[in-house]
Design a protein around this motif. Structure first.
Motif, PDB file in Angstrom:
ATOM      1  N   UNK A 653       0.826  -1.194   0.000  1.00  0.00           N
ATOM      2  CA  UNK A 653       0.000   0.000   0.000  1.00  0.00           C
ATOM      3  C   UNK A 653       0.864   1.248   0.000  1.00  0.00           C
ATOM      4  N   UNK A 654       1.915   1.243   0.839  1.00  0.00           N
ATOM      5  CA  UNK A 654       2.792   2.400   0.904  1.00  0.00           C
ATOM      6  C   UNK A 654       3.471   2.675  -0.419  1.00  0.00           C
ATOM      7  N   UNK A 655       3.916   1.586  -1.092  1.00  0.00           N
ATOM      8  CA  UNK A 655       4.583   1.774  -2.377  1.00  0.00           C
ATOM      9  C   UNK A 655       3.626   2.352  -3.414  1.00  0.00           C
ATOM     10  N   UNK A 656       2.372   1.802  -3.430  1.00  0.00           N
ATOM     11  CA  UNK A 656       1.390   2.314  -4.383  1.00  0.00           C
ATOM     12  C   UNK A 656       1.082   3.786  -4.121  1.00  0.00           C
ATOM     13  N   UNK A 657       0.915   4.130  -2.838  1.00  0.00           N
ATOM     14  CA  UNK A 657       0.617   5.514  -2.493  1.00  0.00           C
ATOM     15  C   UNK A 657       1.773   6.421  -2.857  1.00  0.00           C
ATOM     16  N   UNK A 658       3.001   5.974  -2.618  1.00  0.00           N
ATOM     17  CA  UNK A 658       4.161   6.790  -2.981  1.00  0.00           C
ATOM     18  C   UNK A 658       4.179   7.069  -4.480  1.00  0.00           C
ATOM     19  N   UNK A 659       3.818   6.057  -5.268  1.00  0.00           N
ATOM     20  CA  UNK A 659       3.790   6.244  -6.720  1.00  0.00           C
ATOM     21  C   UNK A 659       2.701   7.236  -7.118  1.00  0.00           C
ATOM     22  N   UNK A 660       1.529   7.140  -6.458  1.00  0.00           N
ATOM     23  CA  UNK A 660       0.439   8.064  -6.763  1.00  0.00           C
ATOM     24  C   UNK A 660       0.791   9.482  -6.351  1.00  0.00           C
ATOM     25  N   UNK A 661       1.471   9.616  -5.201  1.00  0.00           N
ATOM     26  CA  UNK A 661       1.892  10.937  -4.734  1.00  0.00           C
ATOM     27  C   UNK A 661       2.879  11.556  -5.722  1.00  0.00           C
ATOM     28  N   UNK A 667       2.039  16.047 -12.051  1.00  0.00           N
ATOM     29  CA  UNK A 667       0.920  16.726 -12.708  1.00  0.00           C
ATOM     30  C   UNK A 667       0.802  18.168 -12.220  1.00  0.00           C
ATOM     31  N   UNK A 668       0.990  18.366 -10.906  1.00  0.00           N
ATOM     32  CA  UNK A 668       0.919  19.712 -10.335  1.00  0.00           C
ATOM     33  C   UNK A 668       1.993  20.607 -10.944  1.00  0.00           C
ATOM     34  N   UNK A 669       3.211  20.103 -11.032  1.00  0.00           N
ATOM     35  CA  UNK A 669       4.309  20.906 -11.557  1.00  0.00           C
ATOM     36  C   UNK A 669       4.093  21.225 -13.037  1.00  0.00           C
ATOM     37  N   UNK A 670       3.530  20.253 -13.786  1.00  0.00           N
ATOM     38  CA  UNK A 670       3.288  20.491 -15.201  1.00  0.00           C
ATOM     39  C   UNK A 670       2.218  21.569 -15.393  1.00  0.00           C
ATOM     40  N   UNK A 671       1.172  21.503 -14.589  1.00  0.00           N
ATOM     41  CA  UNK A 671       0.107  22.503 -14.688  1.00  0.00           C
ATOM     42  C   UNK A 671       0.617  23.879 -14.279  1.00  0.00           C
ATOM     43  N   UNK A 672       1.408  23.939 -13.219  1.00  0.00           N
ATOM     44  CA  UNK A 672       1.941  25.219 -12.762  1.00  0.00           C
ATOM     45  C   UNK A 672       2.889  25.817 -13.796  1.00  0.00           C
ATOM     46  N   UNK A 673       3.647  24.954 -14.469  1.00  0.00           N
ATOM     47  CA  UNK A 673       4.553  25.454 -15.500  1.00  0.00           C
ATOM     48  C   UNK A 673       3.783  26.105 -16.636  1.00  0.00           C
ATOM     49  N   UNK A 674       2.585  25.587 -16.908  1.00  0.00           N
ATOM     50  CA  UNK A 674       1.728  26.168 -17.939  1.00  0.00           C
ATOM     51  C   UNK A 674       0.941  27.363 -17.428  1.00  0.00           C
ATOM     52  N   UNK A 675       1.189  27.754 -16.161  1.00  0.00           N
ATOM     53  CA  UNK A 675       0.518  28.889 -15.519  1.00  0.00           C
ATOM     54  C   UNK A 675      -0.974  28.665 -15.341  1.00  0.00           C
ATOM     55  N   UNK A 676      -1.411  27.384 -15.321  1.00  0.00           N
ATOM     56  CA  UNK A 676      -2.809  27.076 -15.027  1.00  0.00           C
ATOM     57  C   UNK A 676      -2.885  26.736 -13.543  1.00  0.00           C
ATOM     58  N   UNK A 677      -3.029  27.770 -12.709  1.00  0.00           N
ATOM     59  CA  UNK A 677      -2.915  27.593 -11.269  1.00  0.00           C
ATOM     60  C   UNK A 677      -4.116  26.877 -10.666  1.00  0.00           C
ATOM     61  N   UNK A 678      -5.251  26.937 -11.327  1.00  0.00           N
ATOM     62  CA  UNK A 678      -6.415  26.214 -10.814  1.00  0.00           C
ATOM     63  C   UNK A 678      -6.197  24.709 -10.927  1.00  0.00           C
ATOM     64  N   UNK A 686      -4.879  16.912  -4.285  1.00  0.00           N
ATOM     65  CA  UNK A 686      -4.864  15.458  -4.425  1.00  0.00           C
ATOM     66  C   UNK A 686      -3.604  14.870  -3.787  1.00  0.00           C
ATOM     67  N   UNK A 687      -2.483  15.537  -3.987  1.00  0.00           N
ATOM     68  CA  UNK A 687      -1.226  15.060  -3.410  1.00  0.00           C
ATOM     69  C   UNK A 687      -1.284  15.087  -1.887  1.00  0.00           C
ATOM     70  N   UNK A 688      -1.805  16.175  -1.311  1.00  0.00           N
ATOM     71  CA  UNK A 688      -1.920  16.262   0.140  1.00  0.00           C
ATOM     72  C   UNK A 688      -2.837  15.176   0.689  1.00  0.00           C
ATOM     73  N   UNK A 689      -3.925  14.908  -0.034  1.00  0.00           N
ATOM     74  CA  UNK A 689      -4.875  13.887   0.404  1.00  0.00           C
ATOM     75  C   UNK A 689      -4.205  12.517   0.446  1.00  0.00           C
ATOM     76  N   UNK A 690      -3.435  12.222  -0.586  1.00  0.00           N
ATOM     77  CA  UNK A 690      -2.730  10.944  -0.638  1.00  0.00           C
ATOM     78  C   UNK A 690      -1.642  10.856   0.434  1.00  0.00           C
ATOM     79  N   UNK A 691      -0.942  11.956   0.674  1.00  0.00           N
ATOM     80  CA  UNK A 691       0.087  11.961   1.720  1.00  0.00           C
ATOM     81  C   UNK A 691      -0.522  11.699   3.089  1.00  0.00           C
ATOM     82  N   UNK A 692      -1.676  12.303   3.347  1.00  0.00           N
ATOM     83  CA  UNK A 692      -2.362  12.092   4.622  1.00  0.00           C
ATOM     84  C   UNK A 692      -2.760  10.633   4.785  1.00  0.00           C
ATOM     85  N   UNK A 693      -3.273  10.030   3.710  1.00  0.00           N
ATOM     86  CA  UNK A 693      -3.666   8.628   3.761  1.00  0.00           C
ATOM     87  C   UNK A 693      -2.459   7.729   3.992  1.00  0.00           C
TER      88      UNK A 693
END
Length: 699
Positions: A653-661, A667-678, A686-693
């Motif tokens: 489970x930890x390995x799968x979650x690490x991969x999803x995180x 994805x976050x970095x790619x979107x931010x690079x395109x200046x699509x902050x939303x 989503x990343x924070x949610x997975x980290x918490x889990x």
């Protein structure tokens, strides 16, 4: 160079009068001016004309990144031959350092820096320091946060010209001082490569497309400066001179670093002595260990994590003095345009208090020296002192702007579409829901949408349930609904997935919904923040983009706020209708606008990320939600006895979650690079949610 405005259309309606009034008042010395323009009246075009007339360096201040990006695209289109820069926070995500005494919890700083935005920030300050006058900087409130000393940044810049006699080794030392890194491999931004008497430099940013230069020496004389292709090394063209700016805003000299280290040691001793005198040995030991570790890193590497907390020492500032910021890079006669001023200025006002509360705890419990409190945003009074000639742009300017302007208010009431303000109608509250249902039915039959505002969140939810029971397709929205879910709800409304949107406060700036034909305000006579003149005007404006827009206020009494809002609406309608009749204009519905970035930004980002075959918005389909992941792990744990051990399950489970995180972070970095902050914020959550889990599974 002067500003050159490029546009396919000329000022119309009351735009020429507003432009002339603003230009005239500013030329006569007015420091504070208000542009009061209704929604959709072309306020940005008016501002662009004022900038072109006055020819002053200009800062356009917006209250969030998304609107700043849209404004940046608009001004780039208006001034393609001038320098239009973009200056916002360069964090894709940011978790500030904090300490919670009630639970004895220390939260370490966590962040991810967007390299593209950092380049744009550096380009901004270098353009301002270059002496150019035709500069427009579109910024968020990031401009009031600490930046490097302009004098140090300018002093560290490297100016060279062909024929100049300069020591070859001294030139290389200057590159290192400007934080360029020597490499023997392929050139990357902010690196240089030496080959005999030739130095190839990849600048961190610049006006040139490839940003790669070759400096050729003959003995200690600069023989040639060339712009080259970074891959093939082929010469593109020759240059007579070149200026290379530092690769970081926070740059300083060796002498100042040495002086700063000595002063930090002195202040550390004083703080340790203070804690020991108070009998707080744990805090004394903590501050000693943390600061000594930071100082060792600074002496060996030149930096340390959290080095900004020592910025006062490196800037050479006295205790308690304000930090340098972007406003210090502008010339004295610059102009500032505050977009949506009734929201932006309170945001500027609030930044200092939130930062100070967090820093107080860190200092009080020995995590930081008192100097950390001087790494902060400006106070509002400091911001006022640095303000240039100001134009406050808003449909509902606040009392502060009106007071400062002393009556210098340019009104812009005519829309290019010919649309007039929606009429405001007052109806009694008796049987108000039945009456509202009849009005909703009329709009739904025409495939129009309806907004309903309530006074409480509970009322919004209960009304939504009632509408569900009577067959009205609806959704509700309020502060308890996740920010990104709110955005999705608005998109669903536009897409026709439901007809009625219920909320508590639907006056958010940027809520552009041309499909809305009716706005219903329940409890309109409950005087207060949600029902004052400014709120009623903003809420009513949500129906102003529809040719048959209408606003109904349900109330048993007519408050002063209602009366004034209705009077102003009637006054504007009279002016707008008269103008339309005189000029033969027929109102037409505003075009549907999206929430994405400008085409200019999207095109630039697409070019930069062309190698990536999958667009970032689709990336959500490539990994499960945290809830799905949790369900899978729970189901798997139920069958542990079938042969798989609990430890192995947890590890899997930890390995799968690490991969999803990791995927969410990409994805976050790619979107931010395109200046699509939303989109970037959606992936961040989503990343924070997975980290918490993941953390919960490891307990």
């Amino acid at each position: 160079m002067d500003f050159k405005l490029v546009s396919d259309y000329a000022p119309m309606g009351d735009q020429p009068e507003a432009i002339a009034q603003l230009v005239g008042s500013i030329r006569h010395g007015s420091q504070h001016n208000v542009l009061l323009g209704v929604t959709g009246s072309g306020k940005t075009f008016t501002v662009a004309n004022v900038i072109a007339e006055l020819n002053r360096p200009t800062l356009v201040l917006s209250h969030n990144k998304t609107l700043a990006a849209q404004l940046y695209g608009e001004f780039r289109n208006f001034f393609p031959e001038n320098a239009v820069e973009y200056f916002v926070s360069y964090y894709d995500y940011y978790q500030p350092e904090a300490y919670l005494p009630s639970t004895d919890t220390y939260i370490e700083k966590d962040l991810s820096i967007n390299d593209e935005i950092e380049k744009m920030r550096l380009s901004t300050v270098s353009t301002l320091l270059s002496g150019r006058r035709d500069v427009i900087v579109v910024s968020s409130v990031s401009c009031i946060y600490g930046a490097g000393n302009p004098a140090d940044f300018h002093a560290t810049a490297i100016d060279i010209r062909v024929g100049q006699v300069v020591s070859y080794k001294h030139f290389l030392y200057k590159l290192v001082e400007a934080l360029y890194t020597r490499t023997e491999r392929e050139l990357e931004p902010a690196t240089f490569r030496v080959n005999g008497d030739t130095v190839d430099i990849m600048a961190a940013f610049g006006e040139f497309g490839n940003q790669c230069f070759r400096v050729m020496f003959y003995d200690n004389e600069i023989e040639a400066i060339q712009s080259i292709d970074p891959v093939t090394g082929q010469r593109i063209h020759s240059l007579d001179n070149l200026t290379l700016y530092p690769t970081n805003l926070f740059v300083t000299t060796k002498e100042r670093i040495n002086a700063a280290v000595q002063q930090i040691y002195l202040d550390l001793g004083k703080q340790i002595e203070f804690f020991e005198r108070e009998g707080r040995m744990m805090e004394a030991q903590r501050i000693k260990q943390r600061v000594e570790y930071d100082l060792e890193m600074i002496k060996e590497l030149g930096y340390c994590p959290g080095i900004e907390n020592y910025s006062r020492y490196f800037d050479g500032r006295a205790a308690g003095t304000r930090p340098f910021c972007l406003l210090d890079y502008f010339p004295k006669d610059y102009m500032i345009v505050v977009d949506e001023s009734h929201v932006t200025l309170p945001q500027v006002h609030a930044m200092f208090g939130g930062d100070r509360a967090r820093k107080e705890n860190l200092v009080e419990y020995g995590f930081r020296l008192p100097a950390a409190k001087d790494n902060r945003p400006l106070t509002f009074s400091e911001f006022e002192q640095l303000q240039g000639t100001s134009i406050y742009v808003s449909a509902t300017p606040a009392d502060w702007e009106l007071m400062k302007s002393e009556g210098v208010i340019a009104e812009q009431l005519i829309r290019p579409t010919g649309l007039v303000d929606p009429p405001l109608e007052v109806r009694v509250t008796l049987n108000q829901i039945d009456d509202l249902l009849e009005e909703i039915d009329k709009r739904v039959k025409r495939d129009d949408k309806v907004l309903v505002t309530t006074i409480t969140k509970r009322m919004a939810e209960e009304l939504s349930k009632y509408f569900d029971r009577v067959g009205v397709r609806n959704r509700y929205i309020h502060s308890d609904v996740d920010t990104l879910e709110r955005i999705q709800i608005l998109e669903d409304l536009r897409a026709g997935m439901f007809d009625v949107l219920i909320g508590v406060n639907l006056l958010r700036e940027g809520l552009d919904l041309p499909e809305v034909a009716l706005v219903a305000i329940l409890d309109a006579d409950k005087e207060g923040f949600l029902r004052n003149v400014r709120s009623i005007t903003q809420i009513a404006g949500r129906a102003a983009r529809h040719s048959q827009g209408n606003v109904i206020l349900y109330a048993d009494t007519c408050t002063e706020s209602m009366r004034y809002a209705i009077e102003q609406s009637n006054r504007r309608r009279e002016i707008q209708v008269r103008y339309n009749m005189e000029h033969g204009m027929m109102p037409r519905r505003a075009q549907k606008s999206g929430t994405g970035q400008s085409a200019l930004l999207a095109g630039r980002a697409a070019a930069e990320t062309a190698a990536n075959a999958v667009a970032y918005p689709l990336a959500e389909e490539h990994y499960a939600t945290a809830a799905d992941v949790a369900a899978g792990y729970t189901a798997g744990n139920a069958g542990v006895g079938a042969g798989r051990q609990p430890d192995a399950m947890a590890a899997g489970a930890g390995e799968n979650l690490d991969a999803l995180i990791a995927r969410a972070r990409e994805d976050m970095e790619r979107a931010a690079k395109a200046l699509d902050f939303l989109a970037a914020a959606r992936f961040r959550d989503r990343m924070y949610e997975l980290q918490k889990l993941r953390d919960e599974n490891r307990r």
